[in-house]
Design a protein around this motif. Structure first.
Motif, mmCIF file in Angstrom:
data_model
loop_
_atom_site.group_PDB
_atom_site.id
_atom_site.type_symbol
_atom_site.label_atom_id
_atom_site.label_comp_id
_atom_site.label_asym_id
_atom_site.label_seq_id
_atom_site.Cartn_x
_atom_site.Cartn_y
_atom_site.Cartn_z
ATOM 1 N N ARG A 1 0.859 -1.189 0.000
ATOM 2 C CA ARG A 1 0.000 0.000 0.000
ATOM 3 C C ARG A 1 0.895 1.239 0.000
ATOM 4 O O ARG A 1 1.609 1.489 0.975
ATOM 5 C CB ARG A 1 -0.916 0.009 1.231
ATOM 6 N N PRO A 2 0.846 2.032 -1.071
ATOM 7 C CA PRO A 2 1.768 3.167 -1.177
ATOM 8 C C PRO A 2 1.621 4.191 -0.067
ATOM 9 O O PRO A 2 2.565 4.913 0.239
ATOM 10 C CB PRO A 2 1.437 3.759 -2.558
ATOM 11 N N TRP A 3 0.456 4.272 0.553
ATOM 12 C CA TRP A 3 0.285 5.241 1.646
ATOM 13 C C TRP A 3 0.887 4.729 2.962
ATOM 14 O O TRP A 3 1.004 5.480 3.912
ATOM 15 C CB TRP A 3 -1.192 5.606 1.828
ATOM 16 N N ALA B 1 -13.774 2.689 -13.840
ATOM 17 C CA ALA B 1 -13.018 2.502 -15.086
ATOM 18 C C ALA B 1 -13.080 1.059 -15.576
ATOM 19 O O ALA B 1 -12.980 0.790 -16.769
ATOM 20 C CB ALA B 1 -11.558 2.927 -14.877
ATOM 21 N N ARG B 2 -13.249 0.141 -14.664
ATOM 22 C CA ARG B 2 -13.289 -1.286 -15.016
ATOM 23 C C ARG B 2 -14.697 -1.742 -15.375
ATOM 24 O O ARG B 2 -14.911 -2.910 -15.683
ATOM 25 C CB ARG B 2 -12.756 -2.150 -13.873
ATOM 26 N N SER C 1 -17.204 -0.828 -1.048
ATOM 27 C CA SER C 1 -15.925 -0.111 -1.044
ATOM 28 C C SER C 1 -15.961 1.063 -0.072
ATOM 29 O O SER C 1 -16.956 1.777 0.006
ATOM 30 C CB SER C 1 -15.611 0.413 -2.446
ATOM 31 N N VAL C 2 -14.855 1.239 0.635
ATOM 32 C CA VAL C 2 -14.730 2.409 1.508
ATOM 33 C C VAL C 2 -14.666 3.663 0.638
ATOM 34 O O VAL C 2 -14.340 3.587 -0.543
ATOM 35 C CB VAL C 2 -13.450 2.321 2.380
ATOM 36 N N SER D 1 -11.160 -3.613 1.210
ATOM 37 C CA SER D 1 -12.607 -3.455 1.220
ATOM 38 C C SER D 1 -13.292 -4.659 1.817
ATOM 39 O O SER D 1 -12.793 -5.776 1.708
ATOM 40 C CB SER D 1 -13.145 -3.263 -0.212
ATOM 41 N N ILE E 1 -3.270 3.086 -13.755
ATOM 42 C CA ILE E 1 -4.498 2.981 -12.956
ATOM 43 C C ILE E 1 -4.592 1.590 -12.340
ATOM 44 O O ILE E 1 -4.902 1.434 -11.164
ATOM 45 C CB ILE E 1 -5.732 3.277 -13.841
ATOM 46 N N PHE F 1 -11.129 3.455 -9.977
ATOM 47 C CA PHE F 1 -10.705 2.197 -10.577
ATOM 48 C C PHE F 1 -11.921 1.338 -10.913
ATOM 49 O O PHE F 1 -12.046 0.813 -12.026
ATOM 50 C CB PHE F 1 -9.769 1.419 -9.650
ATOM 51 N N TYR F 2 -12.820 1.189 -9.936
ATOM 52 C CA TYR F 2 -13.996 0.341 -10.173
ATOM 53 C C TYR F 2 -14.815 0.860 -11.360
ATOM 54 O O TYR F 2 -15.258 0.084 -12.206
ATOM 55 C CB TYR F 2 -14.869 0.264 -8.923
ATOM 56 N N LYS G 1 -9.681 7.183 -5.382
ATOM 57 C CA LYS G 1 -8.878 6.429 -6.361
ATOM 58 C C LYS G 1 -9.449 5.036 -6.573
ATOM 59 O O LYS G 1 -9.482 4.523 -7.690
ATOM 60 C CB LYS G 1 -7.416 6.328 -5.884
ATOM 61 N N THR G 2 -9.894 4.424 -5.467
ATOM 62 C CA THR G 2 -10.483 3.087 -5.572
ATOM 63 C C THR G 2 -11.783 3.148 -6.366
ATOM 64 O O THR G 2 -12.016 2.316 -7.252
ATOM 65 C CB THR G 2 -10.728 2.509 -4.169
#
Lengths: 200, 90
Positions: free
Chosen positions: A117-119, A166-167, A154-155, B18, B10, A163-164, A159-160
């Motif tokens: 996790r980058p954060w 975009a998918r 999803s929280v 989650s 991305i 992503f969803y 960004k998350t």
């Protein structure tokens, strides 16, 4: 059929180079040795760790509660050094909320290892873990005749969410805290699987 | 249209954490055979049992199949028939 293990490719966070890995069955032994006993041994501060949604999750216990339930599946991404880089659990007997009368998979949990996790860790050790897991679940849904449909909660993280969307996932519910439920339709899932080169 | 590198970025940046809320009973299908305590000896058996449980039309067509009497080759033929019926390409 959905046969484990199978090969996937991750990206190293430090060099950007590809790294081979496998999607494997997550059992209690693997969860105990490579998740519950390993994931939170990172250098990130205690406060940062405790703020993570899954900091208290006990994967061994979660798997134990469902160990005889064939409607339940647990998978993980494992690198050749045996480390688990991410994991997901799901139910295959869920109702679609996007396409009435159809079945879907409910993605119960999905998490990348804290080191990815980058954060929490910069640079993350591996990138692409969540992508591989989510794609595997969508593929499993397709192979079970569920059209590739998957829904999840999803929280509230932009960004998350991006992503969803975009998918091909669509928002099917939002609660008062901004937590969203997403589902990918059969057409959205098949488009993604075709893009990945799977026969559709 | 996104470029391939942007798409990869991305995808790589997706680091989800989650779930964990459990599946509410209201979201569970009521037309599925009970899978809560069914045993399967192999991944192939598990896949076939799940397909039979999830699809009524398979149960009608293949209801008398006893997997314990099948060789793995015979199970794979059975699975191919099921996939044909459901339109699954593998």
């Amino acid at each position: 059929m959905f046969e484990l293990p199978f090969s996937v490719s991750l990206t190293r966070g430090d060099t950007g180079r590809p790294e081979a890995a496998k999607i494997v069955e997550l059992d209690r032994t693997l969860a105990k040795t490579q998740i519950d006993g390993r994931w939170w041994k990172i250098e990130s501060g205690r406060t940062a760790r405790s703020e993570e949604q899954d900091h208290h999750w006990q994967w061994v216990k979660v798997l134990g509660e469902q160990r005889t339930n064939l409607a339940y599946q647990a998978i993980a991404v494992q690198t050749p050094d045996q480390e688990v880089q991410g994991a997901a659990t799901y139910f295959v007997d869920s109702k679609s909320r996007l396409e009435e009368g159809e079945g879907t998979i409910n993605l119960d949990r999905i998490a990348t290892a804290p080191r990815n996790r980058p954060w929490l860790c910069e640079p993350p050790r591996f990138k692409g873990v969540g992508y591989c897991l989510l794609l595997a679940v969508v593929r499993h849904s397709y192979l079970l005749g569920l059209g590739g449909r998957v829904w999840l909660t999803s929280v509230p993280d932009q960004k998350t969410h991006d992503f969803y969307l975009a998918r091909g996932f669509e928002v099917i519910f939002e609660d008062e805290d901004g937590i969203l439920d997403f589902e990918i339709s059969a057409s959205g899932a098949c488009a993604w699987l075709a893009e990945e080169g799977y026969p559709i | 249209m996104k470029s391939k590198s942007n798409t990869q970025q991305i995808n790589d940046d997706f680091a989800p954490v989650s779930g964990g809320r459990g599946q509410a009973d209201s979201y569970r299908r009521d037309d599925v055979d009970d899978l809560a305590s069914v045993k399967a000896d192999s991944q192939l058996d598990r896949h076939i049992v799940r397909l039979l449980a999830l699809h009524k039309k398979l149960r009608v067509r293949f209801k008398n199949q006893d997997l314990s009497q099948f060789s793995d080759d015979a199970k794979r033929v059975l699975l191919a028939d099921m996939n044909d019926l459901l339109g699954i390409k593998s």
